[in-house]
Scaffold this motif. Structure first.
Motif, PDB file in Angstrom:
ATOM      1  N   ARG A  79     -35.531 -18.618  48.511  1.00  0.00           N
ATOM      2  CA  ARG A  79     -34.980 -18.868  47.156  1.00  0.00           C
ATOM      3  C   ARG A  79     -34.598 -17.632  46.489  1.00  0.00           C
ATOM      4  NH1 ARG A  79     -38.791 -20.746  43.926  1.00  0.00           N
ATOM      5  NH2 ARG A  79     -40.481 -20.675  45.202  1.00  0.00           N
ATOM      6  N   THR A  80     -33.159 -17.272  46.072  1.00  0.00           N
ATOM      7  CA  THR A  80     -32.949 -15.960  45.757  1.00  0.00           C
ATOM      8  C   THR A  80     -32.250 -15.681  44.280  1.00  0.00           C
ATOM      9  OG1 THR A  80     -30.935 -16.190  46.881  1.00  0.00           O
ATOM     10  CG2 THR A  80     -32.654 -15.105  48.220  1.00  0.00           C
TER      11      THR A  80
ATOM     12  N   THR B 299     -37.848 -14.987  46.604  1.00  0.00           N
ATOM     13  CA  THR B 299     -39.114 -15.895  47.120  1.00  0.00           C
ATOM     14  C   THR B 299     -39.099 -16.618  48.524  1.00  0.00           C
ATOM     15  OG1 THR B 299     -39.364 -16.467  44.647  1.00  0.00           O
ATOM     16  CG2 THR B 299     -40.714 -17.723  46.210  1.00  0.00           C
ATOM     17  N   SER B 300     -39.925 -16.388  49.465  1.00  0.00           N
ATOM     18  CA  SER B 300     -40.111 -16.682  50.699  1.00  0.00           C
ATOM     19  C   SER B 300     -41.252 -17.954  50.588  1.00  0.00           C
ATOM     20  CB  SER B 300     -40.502 -15.462  51.717  1.00  0.00           C
ATOM     21  OG  SER B 300     -39.549 -14.673  51.674  1.00  0.00           O
ATOM     22  N   ASP B 301     -40.628 -18.917  51.052  1.00  0.00           N
ATOM     23  CA  ASP B 301     -41.375 -20.238  50.975  1.00  0.00           C
ATOM     24  C   ASP B 301     -41.791 -20.570  52.285  1.00  0.00           C
ATOM     25  OD1 ASP B 301     -41.392 -20.879  48.443  1.00  0.00           O
ATOM     26  OD2 ASP B 301     -39.436 -21.708  48.367  1.00  0.00           O
ATOM     27  N   TYR B 302     -43.107 -19.870  52.949  1.00  0.00           N
ATOM     28  CA  TYR B 302     -43.357 -20.219  54.499  1.00  0.00           C
ATOM     29  C   TYR B 302     -43.746 -21.672  54.812  1.00  0.00           C
ATOM     30  CZ  TYR B 302     -42.935 -15.103  55.240  1.00  0.00           C
ATOM     31  OH  TYR B 302     -42.325 -14.037  55.182  1.00  0.00           O
TER      32      TYR B 302
ATOM     33  N   PRO C 255     -46.325 -18.852  48.901  1.00  0.00           N
ATOM     34  CA  PRO C 255     -44.925 -18.231  48.767  1.00  0.00           C
ATOM     35  C   PRO C 255     -45.067 -16.776  48.358  1.00  0.00           C
ATOM     36  CG  PRO C 255     -44.917 -20.405  47.715  1.00  0.00           C
ATOM     37  CD  PRO C 255     -46.374 -20.046  48.137  1.00  0.00           C
ATOM     38  N   ILE C 256     -44.086 -15.937  48.821  1.00  0.00           N
ATOM     39  CA  ILE C 256     -44.224 -14.167  48.618  1.00  0.00           C
ATOM     40  C   ILE C 256     -42.946 -14.091  47.783  1.00  0.00           C
ATOM     41  CG2 ILE C 256     -43.997 -12.121  49.503  1.00  0.00           C
ATOM     42  CD1 ILE C 256     -45.731 -13.270  51.897  1.00  0.00           C
ATOM     43  N   THR C 257     -42.990 -13.469  46.665  1.00  0.00           N
ATOM     44  CA  THR C 257     -41.833 -13.143  45.576  1.00  0.00           C
ATOM     45  C   THR C 257     -41.762 -11.565  45.494  1.00  0.00           C
ATOM     46  OG1 THR C 257     -42.238 -15.126  44.519  1.00  0.00           O
ATOM     47  CG2 THR C 257     -40.699 -13.341  43.463  1.00  0.00           C
ATOM     48  N   GLU C 258     -40.458 -11.021  45.993  1.00  0.00           N
ATOM     49  CA  GLU C 258     -40.224  -9.717  45.925  1.00  0.00           C
ATOM     50  C   GLU C 258     -39.056  -9.487  44.767  1.00  0.00           C
ATOM     51  OE1 GLU C 258     -40.105  -7.537  49.903  1.00  0.00           O
ATOM     52  OE2 GLU C 258     -39.691  -9.660  50.237  1.00  0.00           O
ATOM     53  N   THR C 259     -39.088  -8.486  43.724  1.00  0.00           N
ATOM     54  CA  THR C 259     -38.177  -8.236  42.990  1.00  0.00           C
ATOM     55  C   THR C 259     -37.829  -6.605  43.078  1.00  0.00           C
ATOM     56  OG1 THR C 259     -38.813  -9.972  41.364  1.00  0.00           O
ATOM     57  CG2 THR C 259     -37.486  -8.263  40.582  1.00  0.00           C
ATOM     58  N   GLU C 260     -36.516  -6.331  43.277  1.00  0.00           N
ATOM     59  CA  GLU C 260     -36.216  -5.084  43.405  1.00  0.00           C
ATOM     60  C   GLU C 260     -35.047  -4.586  42.760  1.00  0.00           C
ATOM     61  OE1 GLU C 260     -36.930  -3.038  47.043  1.00  0.00           O
ATOM     62  OE2 GLU C 260     -38.547  -4.474  47.985  1.00  0.00           O
TER      63      GLU C 260
END
Length: 218
Positions: A110-111, A151-154, A159-164
């Protein structure tokens, strides 16, 4: 995913210097009666599509962004103008997958992607046989700030969320048309291609943009 560029670069000092120089030239030209100079302001809406350096990221983030811009500058003899602008996009969301990461785990992504920019454009307007209708070409320089969130929904993990964030210098070229609605107000349509600086760690390669706007000349 993204690489944040912390540099407080000389680019913005150059843009500020350029804007101040244009204002000084405008005032001197008006005082000397060498040119007919008039202040202009504008507002409009945009739709843009970003090209990524990585095809996988392009599939994950590859939707169009809509936004707006405001601008201000000076026009000489109704033919040449210099305009500083600020532009901001919406936050575009997209869901894609399933993907397989480098460890072999399956996930859905999810981006969200948004950007803002400010810079300077020079414009050359060419009258046509139709009264009040002109075509034009533009060239400019701008600083772009992109913000991405993924957000990576495994299937097997939380879930792992990255913001850059990533900052890039963009070189802008465009063409368009303008129609004079009244003595002071005109409407314009423009298409642009933005090429971003060539950096080894850059996420973005280029952008195409379509804008529709209104300009007021004092």
């Amino acid at each position: 995913m993204f690489n944040y560029d912390e540099r407080k670069n000389v680019k913005m000092k150059y843009l500020i210097f350029l804007i101040m120089s244009l204002m000084t030239v405008s005032a001197q030209a008006e005082e000397a009666k060498l040119l007919k100079a008039a202040p202009i302001v504008g507002i409009g809406v945009t739709t843009s599509s970003v090209s990524f350096d990585d095809t996988t990221l392009e599939d994950m983030f590859g939707d169009k962004n809509k936004g707006f811009y405001i601008s201000g500058g000076v026009i000489f003899n109704d033919v040449v103008s210099f305009e500083a602008f600020y532009q901001k996009s919406d936050e575009k969301s997209k869901t894609s997958g399933p993907w397989v990461d480098e460890d072999g785990d399956v996930l859905n992504a999810r981006t969200k992607l948004s950007y803002e920019a400010y810079g300077v454009d020079a414009k050359l307007l060419i009258p046509t046989a139709v009264e009040g209708f002109k075509v034009f070409g533009t060239a400019g320089l701008a600083e772009y700030k992109f913000k991405g969130k993924m957000t990576s929904d495994y299937e097997l993990y939380e879930p792992i969320t990255e913001t850059e964030t990533e900052r890039l210098l963009g070189y802008r070229l465009g063409v368009g048309a303008e129609y004079q609605l009244t003595k002071h107000i005109s409407a314009n349509l423009a298409g642009r291609v933005i090429s971003f600086e060539d950096k080894t760690d850059a996420t973005f390669d280029s952008m195409t943009e379509l804008s529709v706007g209104i300009k007021y000349m004092f």
